[in-house]
Scaffold this active site. Sequence first.
Site, short mmCIF file in Angstrom:
data_model
loop_
_atom_site.label_atom_id
_atom_site.label_comp_id
_atom_site.label_asym_id
_atom_site.label_seq_id
_atom_site.Cartn_x
_atom_site.Cartn_y
_atom_site.Cartn_z
N GLU A 56 -5.87 -8.23 0.25
CA GLU A 56 -6.61 -7.89 1.47
C GLU A 56 -8.04 -7.55 1.10
O GLU A 56 -8.28 -6.84 0.13
CB GLU A 56 -6.03 -6.67 2.21
CG GLU A 56 -4.76 -6.92 2.98
CD GLU A 56 -4.27 -5.66 3.71
OE1 GLU A 56 -5.11 -4.83 4.14
OE2 GLU A 56 -3.04 -5.52 3.86
N GLU A 84 0.79 -1.24 0.00
CA GLU A 84 0.00 0.00 0.00
C GLU A 84 0.83 1.29 0.00
O GLU A 84 0.79 2.09 0.94
CB GLU A 84 -0.97 0.02 1.18
CG GLU A 84 -1.98 -1.11 1.14
CD GLU A 84 -3.14 -0.94 2.12
OE1 GLU A 84 -4.16 -1.61 1.90
OE2 GLU A 84 -3.03 -0.14 3.08
#
EC number: 3.2.1.85
Length: 468
Positions: free
Chosen positions: A375, A160
Amino acid sequence: MTKTLPKDFIFGGATAAYQAEGATHTDGKGPVAWDKYLEDNYWYTAEPASDFYNRYPVDLKLSEEFGVNGIRISIAWSRIFPTGKGEVNPKGVEYYHNLFAECHKRHVEPFVTLHHFDTPEALHSDGDFLNRENIEHFVNYAEFCFKEFSEVNYWTTFNEIGPIGDGQYLVGKFPPGIQYDLAKVFQSHHNMMVSHARAVKLFKDSGYSGEIGVVHALPTKYPFDANNPDDVRAAELEDIIHNKFILDATYLGKYSDKTMEGVNHILEVNGGELDLREEDFAALDAAKDLNDFLGINYYMSDWMQAFDGETEIIHNGKGEKGSSKYQIKGVGRRKAPVDVPKTDWDWIIFPQGLYDQIMRVKADYPNYKKIYITENGLGYKDEFVDNTVYDGGRIDYVKKHLEVISDAISDGANVKGYFMWSLMDVFSWSNGYEKRYGLFYVDFETQERYPKKSAYWYKKVAETQVIE
């Protein structure tokens, strides 16, 4: 009609070193910026988290029992290099060898991330990835890990990159807690993408076995009114900040003219300039076709409305529904349609957004090769009853997201696995211990694990590949 997933599909669970391990100063681990930042700004710390440092055999045994055949793990950079560079900490190296051996013993494939929000404090306080020296430090750390941990088959460089820049320099809820500095956001994204590209090129040039990719959080952005060109523009600009800038860097090896037009507009309005160098683009270009896979983290979508005013962002960290606010000068503001469900933390639940994002990657970046959903999950204030959690809402959330993955595969996207966030309950960066995501409930006082109802459901789906 009941939907299915391929026979070789990975049903995984995800973790992160700092959110799961605890043991923040044990066995020679160096400090990270979060240690002091949490003490100074929040009502919790990363001790003991889920004590994964000691209890990983329990979690991996549960994984095997519940059909979880993949696990996302991150290496804590400061366990290997306590100050981010220089001396290696042998106890940290030994820990990860033991952890990966236990994964393989339990037939749970480790997907290993090198950096998950936890730059060593010595480097973080020296500018983190805004400091170009950090590119070299990261590449050296990556090279050490590639050489040392040859038992790892799947590597990701970063987790991320988008939310790191966002959290550190826009929302200001990650250390160093700077708000509304869009130039720093883009510079952080860019320098981290150069670091990624350099590490990927090194991995391939050195002939290491296994695969390598990157994990991007890709929240889908829609115009509030699709017929209003100003709302459409707001969604496009917001998408550039969070998605398109880093996707272009990953797969085009440059920023498209349309992307740069948006970036320049945002910086014109908000101030600041970027340092983008020729050698950066040479590195990005050299790696653009070398990524073996893309990890997509997806939790929510946003709707954007045109907005003429000053930037103001209020982060909902305590699960007080409706307390968040997000508006950026020259970009737009978030405004959700009335009929779209939200979590207590104001995260919009919209599975279709995952389908749209997968198909966007397939269409815009045909060199993506394959995707893992690295995720996805539902954060909730779980109620512990009868030694379990009756988490029907979580089951419904995951089921609907697995169904759109099945649809995307049917429509030609190459999606090879899904990792539920999170394997067991962990601590949440800016929400603490109240926001739980796990398949396994963790009593943070005793560190006992208890399978939730979602764990039994997930096991059945993993065993049958049938989503019902």
